[in-house]
Design a protein around this motif. Structure first.
Motif, PDB file in Angstrom:
ATOM      1  N   GLY A   1      16.606 -64.591  21.947  1.00 52.83           N
ATOM      2  CA  GLY A   1      17.256 -65.069  23.069  1.00 52.83           C
ATOM      3  C   GLY A   1      17.528 -64.003  24.212  1.00 52.83           C
ATOM      4  N   LEU A   2      17.888 -62.946  23.641  1.00 54.50           N
ATOM      5  CA  LEU A   2      18.412 -61.728  24.363  1.00 54.50           C
ATOM      6  C   LEU A   2      17.189 -61.416  25.474  1.00 54.50           C
ATOM      7  CD1 LEU A   2      20.949 -59.610  22.464  1.00 54.50           C
ATOM      8  CD2 LEU A   2      21.416 -60.984  24.741  1.00 54.50           C
ATOM      9  N   ARG A   3      16.119 -61.239  24.719  1.00 60.02           N
ATOM     10  CA  ARG A   3      14.676 -60.918  25.510  1.00 60.02           C
ATOM     11  C   ARG A   3      14.459 -61.734  26.600  1.00 60.02           C
ATOM     12  NH1 ARG A   3      13.382 -58.970  20.026  1.00 60.02           N
ATOM     13  NH2 ARG A   3      13.107 -56.768  20.115  1.00 60.02           N
ATOM     14  N   ALA A   4      14.753 -63.021  26.066  1.00 62.00           N
ATOM     15  CA  ALA A   4      14.234 -64.223  27.241  1.00 62.00           C
ATOM     16  C   ALA A   4      15.148 -63.958  28.453  1.00 62.00           C
ATOM     17  CB  ALA A   4      14.531 -65.593  26.435  1.00 62.00           C
TER      18      ALA A   4
ATOM     19  N   THR B   1      20.628 -64.602   7.882  1.00 65.77           N
ATOM     20  CA  THR B   1      19.254 -64.034   7.407  1.00 65.77           C
ATOM     21  C   THR B   1      18.833 -63.269   8.628  1.00 65.77           C
ATOM     22  OG1 THR B   1      17.829 -65.764   8.028  1.00 65.77           O
ATOM     23  CG2 THR B   1      18.948 -66.046   5.847  1.00 65.77           C
ATOM     24  N   PRO B   2      17.881 -62.240   8.094  1.00 64.49           N
ATOM     25  CA  PRO B   2      17.050 -61.735   9.283  1.00 64.49           C
ATOM     26  C   PRO B   2      16.328 -62.501  10.427  1.00 64.49           C
ATOM     27  CG  PRO B   2      16.634 -60.851   7.057  1.00 64.49           C
ATOM     28  CD  PRO B   2      17.406 -61.812   6.864  1.00 64.49           C
ATOM     29  N   ALA B   3      15.904 -63.785  10.039  1.00 68.20           N
ATOM     30  CA  ALA B   3      15.492 -64.597  10.851  1.00 68.20           C
ATOM     31  C   ALA B   3      16.509 -65.186  12.053  1.00 68.20           C
ATOM     32  CB  ALA B   3      14.872 -66.038  10.130  1.00 68.20           C
ATOM     33  N   ASP B   4      17.877 -65.050  11.379  1.00 63.96           N
ATOM     34  CA  ASP B   4      19.057 -65.363  12.535  1.00 63.96           C
ATOM     35  C   ASP B   4      18.887 -64.407  13.622  1.00 63.96           C
ATOM     36  OD1 ASP B   4      19.862 -68.154  11.503  1.00 63.96           O
ATOM     37  OD2 ASP B   4      20.442 -66.980   9.767  1.00 63.96           O
ATOM     38  N   LEU B   5      18.979 -63.150  13.123  1.00 61.16           N
ATOM     39  CA  LEU B   5      19.080 -61.932  13.942  1.00 61.16           C
ATOM     40  C   LEU B   5      17.796 -61.901  14.955  1.00 61.16           C
ATOM     41  CD1 LEU B   5      21.426 -60.171  13.976  1.00 61.16           C
ATOM     42  CD2 LEU B   5      21.333 -61.568  11.951  1.00 61.16           C
ATOM     43  N   ASP B   6      16.534 -62.301  14.450  1.00 65.54           N
ATOM     44  CA  ASP B   6      15.269 -62.332  15.277  1.00 65.54           C
ATOM     45  C   ASP B   6      15.697 -63.167  16.378  1.00 65.54           C
ATOM     46  OD1 ASP B   6      14.180 -60.498  13.697  1.00 65.54           O
ATOM     47  OD2 ASP B   6      13.031 -61.857  12.485  1.00 65.54           O
ATOM     48  N   ARG B   7      16.175 -64.431  16.123  1.00 68.37           N
ATOM     49  CA  ARG B   7      16.320 -65.585  17.028  1.00 68.37           C
ATOM     50  C   ARG B   7      17.312 -64.979  18.088  1.00 68.37           C
ATOM     51  NH1 ARG B   7      15.375 -68.826  12.728  1.00 68.37           N
ATOM     52  NH2 ARG B   7      17.480 -69.007  11.910  1.00 68.37           N
TER      53      ARG B   7
ATOM     54  N   ASN C   1      28.564 -57.900   7.232  1.00 62.78           N
ATOM     55  CA  ASN C   1      28.567 -57.915   8.829  1.00 62.78           C
ATOM     56  C   ASN C   1      27.215 -58.395   9.017  1.00 62.78           C
ATOM     57  OD1 ASN C   1      28.081 -57.440  11.533  1.00 62.78           O
ATOM     58  ND2 ASN C   1      28.872 -55.249  11.530  1.00 62.78           N
ATOM     59  N   PRO C   2      26.847 -59.320   9.513  1.00 68.98           N
ATOM     60  CA  PRO C   2      25.624 -59.945   9.668  1.00 68.98           C
ATOM     61  C   PRO C   2      24.633 -58.848  10.659  1.00 68.98           C
ATOM     62  CG  PRO C   2      27.071 -61.624  10.458  1.00 68.98           C
ATOM     63  CD  PRO C   2      27.880 -60.420  10.027  1.00 68.98           C
ATOM     64  N   LEU C   3      25.232 -58.044  11.451  1.00 68.65           N
ATOM     65  CA  LEU C   3      24.618 -57.141  12.349  1.00 68.65           C
ATOM     66  C   LEU C   3      23.754 -56.087  11.610  1.00 68.65           C
ATOM     67  CD1 LEU C   3      26.191 -56.918  15.722  1.00 68.65           C
ATOM     68  CD2 LEU C   3      24.240 -58.238  15.199  1.00 68.65           C
ATOM     69  N   ALA C   4      24.234 -56.005  10.181  1.00 67.82           N
ATOM     70  CA  ALA C   4      23.794 -54.991   9.276  1.00 67.82           C
ATOM     71  C   ALA C   4      22.227 -55.258   8.921  1.00 67.82           C
ATOM     72  CB  ALA C   4      24.619 -54.939   8.118  1.00 67.82           C
ATOM     73  N   LEU C   5      22.079 -56.481   9.280  1.00 69.54           N
ATOM     74  CA  LEU C   5      20.586 -56.783   9.124  1.00 69.54           C
ATOM     75  C   LEU C   5      19.652 -56.350   9.908  1.00 69.54           C
ATOM     76  CD1 LEU C   5      21.054 -60.757   8.501  1.00 69.54           C
ATOM     77  CD2 LEU C   5      20.506 -58.925   6.682  1.00 69.54           C
ATOM     78  N   LEU C   6      20.288 -55.558  11.171  1.00 67.94           N
ATOM     79  CA  LEU C   6      19.406 -55.112  11.915  1.00 67.94           C
ATOM     80  C   LEU C   6      18.721 -53.492  11.712  1.00 67.94           C
ATOM     81  CD1 LEU C   6      21.138 -55.815  15.558  1.00 67.94           C
ATOM     82  CD2 LEU C   6      18.848 -56.695  14.495  1.00 67.94           C
ATOM     83  N   PRO C   7      17.956 -53.011  11.994  1.00 73.36           N
ATOM     84  CA  PRO C   7      17.537 -51.547  11.878  1.00 73.36           C
ATOM     85  C   PRO C   7      18.943 -50.844  12.127  1.00 73.36           C
ATOM     86  CG  PRO C   7      15.882 -52.657  13.127  1.00 73.36           C
ATOM     87  CD  PRO C   7      16.918 -53.578  13.036  1.00 73.36           C
ATOM     88  N   ARG C   8      19.237 -49.809  11.273  1.00 70.43           N
ATOM     89  CA  ARG C   8      20.612 -49.190  11.177  1.00 70.43           C
ATOM     90  C   ARG C   8      20.282 -47.704  10.668  1.00 70.43           C
ATOM     91  NH1 ARG C   8      22.846 -49.935   6.149  1.00 70.43           N
ATOM     92  NH2 ARG C   8      21.981 -51.896   5.057  1.00 70.43           N
TER      93      ARG C   8
ATOM     94  N   GLY D   1      21.258 -72.840  12.398  1.00 70.11           N
ATOM     95  CA  GLY D   1      20.980 -71.848  13.078  1.00 70.11           C
ATOM     96  C   GLY D   1      21.039 -71.840  14.507  1.00 70.11           C
ATOM     97  N   ILE D   2      20.845 -70.529  15.170  1.00 63.84           N
ATOM     98  CA  ILE D   2      21.039 -70.293  16.594  1.00 63.84           C
ATOM     99  C   ILE D   2      20.057 -71.104  17.572  1.00 63.84           C
ATOM    100  CG2 ILE D   2      20.889 -68.478  18.141  1.00 63.84           C
ATOM    101  CD1 ILE D   2      21.712 -66.351  15.971  1.00 63.84           C
ATOM    102  N   ALA D   3      20.357 -72.181  18.209  1.00 60.70           N
ATOM    103  CA  ALA D   3      19.573 -72.706  18.995  1.00 60.70           C
ATOM    104  C   ALA D   3      19.613 -72.460  20.453  1.00 60.70           C
ATOM    105  CB  ALA D   3      19.824 -74.201  18.950  1.00 60.70           C
ATOM    106  N   ARG D   4      20.379 -71.340  20.900  1.00 59.96           N
ATOM    107  CA  ARG D   4      20.586 -71.142  22.280  1.00 59.96           C
ATOM    108  C   ARG D   4      21.444 -69.753  22.223  1.00 59.96           C
ATOM    109  NH1 ARG D   4      23.469 -74.880  26.118  1.00 59.96           N
ATOM    110  NH2 ARG D   4      25.099 -73.243  26.328  1.00 59.96           N
ATOM    111  N   VAL D   5      21.255 -68.906  23.189  1.00 61.56           N
ATOM    112  CA  VAL D   5      21.892 -67.661  23.341  1.00 61.56           C
ATOM    113  C   VAL D   5      22.192 -67.556  24.947  1.00 61.56           C
ATOM    114  CG1 VAL D   5      21.791 -65.040  23.472  1.00 61.56           C
ATOM    115  CG2 VAL D   5      20.951 -66.417  21.606  1.00 61.56           C
ATOM    116  N   ASP D   6      23.535 -67.472  25.260  1.00 59.79           N
ATOM    117  CA  ASP D   6      23.936 -67.511  26.615  1.00 59.79           C
ATOM    118  C   ASP D   6      24.597 -66.236  26.830  1.00 59.79           C
ATOM    119  OD1 ASP D   6      23.300 -70.187  27.196  1.00 59.79           O
ATOM    120  OD2 ASP D   6      25.421 -70.981  26.685  1.00 59.79           O
ATOM    121  N   ILE D   7      24.548 -65.718  28.078  1.00 56.39           N
ATOM    122  CA  ILE D   7      25.146 -64.276  28.301  1.00 56.39           C
ATOM    123  C   ILE D   7      26.298 -64.616  29.524  1.00 56.39           C
ATOM    124  CG2 ILE D   7      24.857 -62.185  29.668  1.00 56.39           C
ATOM    125  CD1 ILE D   7      21.903 -62.392  28.645  1.00 56.39           C
TER     126      ILE D   7
END
Length: 394
Positions: free
Chosen positions: A134-137, A124-130, A158-165, A20-26
């Motif tokens: 990470g972005l909010r952080a 999964t939705p949990a991946d999108l939550d992470r 498309n994994p982003l289809a798990l977000l509200p749309r 799973g996602i452990a870190r989010v970089d920009i």
């Protein structure tokens, strides 16, 4: 792997599983993102051709810069620092907020992230939550405005289809091409005969033929013609000329000339030509499984009487069907000519996600505006009224 332009590397929430996602970089410049970007392009190939580095870097360096859009490239990594996803976003200020949207502006039919295929298949939705955590952080953006996204791409969700749309403003006409389909399965015999009858008039012209531009000189010659004729066609239709906006011509020229690792061009140009002139031109992006139209125009001469745009489209359908391409689309919008070839629609969606309290109102406004546009575009009466109003104001 260097992260020279990373805004900081505060970890997102700990993953619930190793992959799973452990870190989010920009990343805030293209050069820092390029190695990761190209690696995801080459490895998983789960992105549309509109998200290729060569395509979007050309847009950012020319059109994006003139729109005051700065790179905001989101990279999600697993616990072993392997990239799982890259979102090619650009940051602008709108409604008093920092809004991140996909790079490409008006010139991409589809917007997506670039994904590790295995991760995308199991997200999964949990991946999108992470990812959002990470972005909010980072506290670098208030709203994600993620528009014109396909629900699936090459049979994978498309994994982003798990977000509200919500439904996108416009539909995208689609032609599915079954394996081994005969030409008459894609274009009816009667329509094909009508086009061949019209094409006989053009075939009498010296040097007439269908071509796909390959050399730099040929690409440049066709684009020179396009940028002369397209403004006149847009004015004739009383439509704004998006190709006249600052940086757009330079973006199109650079992307059309860019050569991919495969040897193909980032944008393919198809044309009908004769010794006297260019008769019609259609350009789009392809990835071996799908061709997607970007821009087109046709001659101002009397040769336009013989429907050269439709004839060229028939050549394009036959060309990609012969290559085993599985689908073809003619871009966003419900123009009548598109329905002659594309009977279905690609499901596409928008997501507006607030990442801060300040972004909540902006996300609601952006969502409401697009919902309203969708209603207008899908009501003939309202659409007719909107067209008349736009023409009157212009």
């Amino acid at each position: 792997m260097t992260m020279a332009a990373v805004i900081d590397s505060r970890p997102a929430q700990a993953p619930s599983r190793a992959a799973g996602i452990a870190r989010v970089d920009i990343l805030t410049d293209l050069s820092s993102a390029e190695p990761i970007w190209r690696a995801l392009e080459a490895r998983g190939r789960f992105c549309s051709p509109y998200q290729r580095y060569d395509f979007l870097s050309a847009w950012q360096n020319h059109a994006g810069r003139h729109e005051n859009a700065s790179p905001f490239i989101v990279v999600a990594l697993d616990g072993e620092q392997r990239p799982l996803a890259l979102l090619p976003l650009a940051l602008k200020r709108s409604y008093g907020c920092r809004v991140a949207a996909f790079m490409g502006g008006k010139h991409t039919t589809f917007n997506m992230g670039l994904w590790d295929r295995d991760f995308a298949a199991s997200a999964t939705p949990a991946d999108l939550d992470r990812l959002l955590a990470g972005l909010r952080a980072h506290d670098a953006v208030d709203v994600l405005a993620l528009t014109q996204q396909p629900l699936t791409w090459h049979d994978l969700r498309n994994p982003l289809a798990l977000l509200p749309r919500q439904l996108s403003v416009n539909d995208c006409p689609l032609l599915a091409i079954p394996p081994g389909a005969a030409p008459t399965d894609l274009i009816s015999s009667s329509f094909r005969k009508r086009l061949k009858s019209k094409e006989k008039k053009l075939q009498a012209l010296p040097g007439y033929g269908y071509t796909i531009a390959t050399s730099d000189a040929e690409i440049t010659r066709l684009l020179d013609w396009f940028f002369q004729v397209k403004p006149l066609r847009m004015a004739e239709q009383k439509l704004p000329n998006v190709f006249a906006e600052p940086g757009v011509e330079a973006f199109v020229r650079e992307a059309c000339l860019a050569r991919l690792a495969s040897g193909n061009r980032a944008i393919d140009i198809h044309a009908l030509t004769c010794d006297e002139e260019v008769i019609a031109l259609f350009a789009g992006v392809a990835d071996g499984q799908r061709f997607s139209m970007m821009f087109n125009t046709y001659t101002l001469s009397p040769h336009a009487h013989w429907s050269p745009g439709l004839i060229l489209m028939r050549h394009i359908v036959d060309h990609y069907a012969g290559l085993g391409t599985r689908a073809l689309d003619l871009g966003i919008g419900a123009d009548d000519y598109k329905r002659l070839f594309c009977k279905a629609d690609e499901p596409i969606f928008d997501s507006f996600v607030a990442l801060t309290g300040r972004g909540g109102l902006a996300a609601a406004v952006l969502s409401a505006v697009n919902r309203g546009k969708h209603v207008v575009k899908h009501s003939p009466a309202l659409l007719g009224l909107a067209v008349k109003l736009r023409q009157a104001l212009r």
